[in-house]
Design a protein around this motif. Structure first.
Motif, PDB file in Angstrom:
ATOM      1  N   VAL A  75     -20.498  41.891 -17.534  1.00 34.35           N
ATOM      2  CA  VAL A  75     -20.480  40.270 -17.414  1.00 34.35           C
ATOM      3  C   VAL A  75     -19.342  40.124 -18.473  1.00 34.35           C
ATOM      4  CG1 VAL A  75     -22.081  37.793 -18.582  1.00 34.35           C
ATOM      5  CG2 VAL A  75     -23.134  39.999 -17.956  1.00 34.35           C
ATOM      6  N   ALA A  76     -18.704  40.910 -19.207  1.00 34.63           N
ATOM      7  CA  ALA A  76     -17.196  40.795 -19.945  1.00 34.63           C
ATOM      8  C   ALA A  76     -16.170  40.956 -18.856  1.00 34.63           C
ATOM      9  CB  ALA A  76     -17.165  41.809 -20.568  1.00 34.63           C
ATOM     10  N   GLU A  77     -16.434  41.856 -18.030  1.00 39.39           N
ATOM     11  CA  GLU A  77     -15.399  42.163 -16.225  1.00 39.39           C
ATOM     12  C   GLU A  77     -15.800  40.529 -16.039  1.00 39.39           C
ATOM     13  OE1 GLU A  77     -16.114  45.427 -14.225  1.00 39.39           O
ATOM     14  OE2 GLU A  77     -16.361  46.630 -15.798  1.00 39.39           O
ATOM     15  N   VAL A  78     -16.777  40.366 -15.287  1.00 42.68           N
ATOM     16  CA  VAL A  78     -16.793  38.900 -14.725  1.00 42.68           C
ATOM     17  C   VAL A  78     -15.853  37.923 -15.540  1.00 42.68           C
ATOM     18  CG1 VAL A  78     -18.517  37.631 -13.505  1.00 42.68           C
ATOM     19  CG2 VAL A  78     -18.918  39.366 -13.293  1.00 42.68           C
ATOM     20  N   LEU A  79     -16.326  37.741 -16.742  1.00 41.53           N
ATOM     21  CA  LEU A  79     -15.780  36.622 -17.584  1.00 41.53           C
ATOM     22  C   LEU A  79     -14.500  36.616 -17.357  1.00 41.53           C
ATOM     23  CD1 LEU A  79     -18.024  35.827 -19.953  1.00 41.53           C
ATOM     24  CD2 LEU A  79     -17.669  34.893 -17.989  1.00 41.53           C
ATOM     25  N   ALA A  80     -14.172  38.502 -17.318  1.00 41.84           N
ATOM     26  CA  ALA A  80     -11.943  38.251 -17.353  1.00 41.84           C
ATOM     27  C   ALA A  80     -12.093  37.807 -16.198  1.00 41.84           C
ATOM     28  CB  ALA A  80     -12.230  39.763 -17.681  1.00 41.84           C
ATOM     29  N   TYR A  81     -12.010  38.090 -15.031  1.00 41.71           N
ATOM     30  CA  TYR A  81     -12.226  37.912 -13.768  1.00 41.71           C
ATOM     31  C   TYR A  81     -11.600  37.061 -13.398  1.00 41.71           C
ATOM     32  CZ  TYR A  81     -12.359  36.499  -9.261  1.00 41.71           C
ATOM     33  OH  TYR A  81     -12.119  35.824  -7.797  1.00 41.71           O
ATOM     34  N   ILE A  82     -12.974  35.205 -14.109  1.00 37.43           N
ATOM     35  CA  ILE A  82     -13.181  33.513 -14.047  1.00 37.43           C
ATOM     36  C   ILE A  82     -11.470  33.822 -15.152  1.00 37.43           C
ATOM     37  CG2 ILE A  82     -13.586  31.777 -14.397  1.00 37.43           C
ATOM     38  CD1 ILE A  82     -15.124  33.704 -12.350  1.00 37.43           C
TER      39      ILE A  82
END
Length: 377
Positions: A339-346
Motif C-alpha cells: 500500500v505504501a508503494e501505491v500511495l507513493a505513486y498516487i
C-alpha cells in the motif's frame, strides 16, 4: 409483588399496539368537537349567507304557492312541478349542506383518527347484553358524559341569560319596527346570539379533546409482560428480522459510498473487486473506507470517476484487501509495503498533475504475501 407489578398497565402503548387498535376501529373521538364544528359552521353560514338563503326561500315559496290554472286542470303536471321545486330547494341550500358535510368529516382528521376499520362493522353480541349495558350506565365514562352535559347546560344557559339581558332593549324594540325591517333585525339578532352561544362551547371542547386523547391512550397502556411478549413476537418474526437487516445494510452501504469521494485511491481487481483507501497526516496506517464486489464494486468505480479519485488496477492487492481488511479499519501490517508503494505513486501522480514533468509509472509486482491473496475471482 413482582408479578403484580408486571401485570399493571404502566407502560405507554407501542406503535404496534396503537396500530392494532386502529384496525379494530378504536380511535380517539370527541362528540363535543363534532357538535361544535357543525354548529359553528351552520351559524357562520347563516350569518354570512342569511340574506341569500332568505331570498331563495321566498322565491321557492312564491313559486310553490302560485296558482296556475294549467296545473289545476292537469294533475299529471303536479309531480313534475313538485320535483322542479325540490331541485330548486336542493340547489339553494347545497352550499350549506356541503359545509355541514365537511364539518362532520373534519373531527377525525383533527384528532388523527380517520380510519376505515371493517372489523368494527362486525356485530358484537356483548353490546346487546343487558348486564353489560347496565354496567356502562354507571361507568366512569358515563359519569364524565353526565358532567359534560351539566356543564354544557349551565354554560349555554348562563350565556343565553346574559345575552337576553344585554340585548333586552333591542328585543323589545323589535315590536315598534315595521314587519320587514323587524324580521331582518330579528334574524340578525338570532344569528349573532346563536354564534355567541356556540362559541361558548369552546370551553367544553378545550376540556373534552385532551381528556378523550388521554383516555384513549390510557386504555391502550401495556403491562411490562405485554411489552416483553410483543418484543419477542416482533423480533422472532423472520420478515421483521430480514427487514431490519436490510435497512441496516442499506444505511451502512450509504455511509460507505459517501466516503468514496474523500478516498486517496481505489484499488481494483479490475472488475470484480474495488477497495477505497484513505490516508491522512497523523494516521498510523492507511484505512479502508469502502469496499465491495460485483455491483457494489462497479458503483465504487463510478463514484471514483465522478469525483476524480485515482483508480489503480492491482488484482492481488485488491483481493487481499477485500478479504483481510475490515471496513473503517486500518489495513493489515503485512500489506503496509504494498500500500505504501501505491500511495507513493498516487502522491507522485498528484504532483505531476500540478507541476508536470516526467509521468510516474504505476507500481508493478507489488509485495503482497501469497498467503493473503485468495483465489482469483
Amino acid at each position: 409483588m413482582a408479578e403484580e407489578s408486571d401485570l399493571e398497565k404502566t407502560e405507554e402503548p407501542s406503535g404496534r399496539r396503537i396500530e392494532q387498535a386502529r384496525e379494530q376501529g378504536q380511535v380517539p373521538h370527541s362528540r363535543e368537537l363534532g357538535t361544535f364544528l357543525v354548529l359553528i359552521v351552520a351559524g357562520s353560514a347563516f350569518w354570512m349567507m342569511g340574506s341569500w338563503f332568505t331570498q331563495r326561500s321566498m322565491a321557492i315559496f312564491r313559486k310553490g304557492f302560485a296558482i296556475d290554472s294549467k296545473f289545476m286542470h292537469e294533475p299529471a303536471q303536479m309531480l313534475p312541478r313538485l320535483t322542479d321545486i325540490s331541485v330548486d330547494a336542493l340547489f339553494a341550500f347545497s352550499p350549506l349542506l356541503a359545509l355541514l358535510l365537511v364539518a362532520a368529516l373534519l373531527p377525525p382528521f383533527v384528532l388523527n383518527a380517520w380510519v376505515f376499520a371493517p372489523k368494527a362493522l362486525v356485530p358484537d353480541l356483548n353490546r346487546m347484553n343487558p348486564l353489560t349495558g347496565f354496567g356502562r350506565m354507571f361507568s366512569w365514562n358515563s359519569l364524565m358524559e353526565l358532567g359534560k352535559a351539566v356543564l354544557k347546560a349551565a354554560l349555554v344557559g348562563g350565556v343565553a341569560v346574559l345575552l337576553i339581558w344585554k340585548e333586552r332593549d333591542e328585543i323589545f324594540g323589535l315590536l315598534a319596527q315595521p314587519l320587514e325591517a323587524g324580521l331582518a333585525h330579528a334574524g340578525n339578532l338570532v344569528s349573532f346570539s346563536f354564534l355567541i352561544l356556540v362559541s361558548a362551547l369552546v370551553l367544553v371542547v378545550a376540556a373534552d379533546v385532551p381528556f378523550q386523547l388521554w383516555q384513549h391512550f390510557d386504555k391502550l397502556k401495556m403491562s411490562k409482560d405485554e411489552v416483553k411478549q410483543e418484543m419477542k413476537e416482533m423480533m422472532g418474526d423472520p420478515q421483521v428480522k430480514g427487514r431490519i437487516r436490510s435497512l441496516q445494510m442499506q444505511a451502512a452501504r450509504k455511509r460507505m459510498m459517501s466516503a468514496v469521494p474523500q478516498a486517496n485511491v481505489i484499488v481494483t481487481n479490475p472488475t470484480h473487486y474495488a477497495v477505497a483507501l484513505s490516508y491522512q497526516a497523523g494516521m498510523s496506517a492507511p484505512k479502508v473506507v469502502a469496499k465491495g464486489m460485483g455491483a457494489i464494486a462497479l458503483r465504487i468505480r463510478e463514484l471514483a470517476a465522478e469525483h476524480a479519485v485515482p483508480v489503480l488496477e492491482a488484482p492481488p492487492l485488491a483481493r487481499a484487501l477485500y478479504k483481510h481488511a475490515a471496513l473503517d479499519s486500518e489495513i493489515p501490517a503485512a500489506l503496509y509495503n504494498a500500500v505504501a508503494e501505491v500511495l507513493a505513486y498516487i502522491f507522485q501522480l498528484a504532483n505531476w498533475r500540478q507541476v508536470g514533468g516526467v509521468y510516474p509509472m504505476p507500481p508493478q509486482d507489488l509485495p503482497v504475501p501469497a498467503e493473503l491473496v485468495p483465489e482469483a475471482a
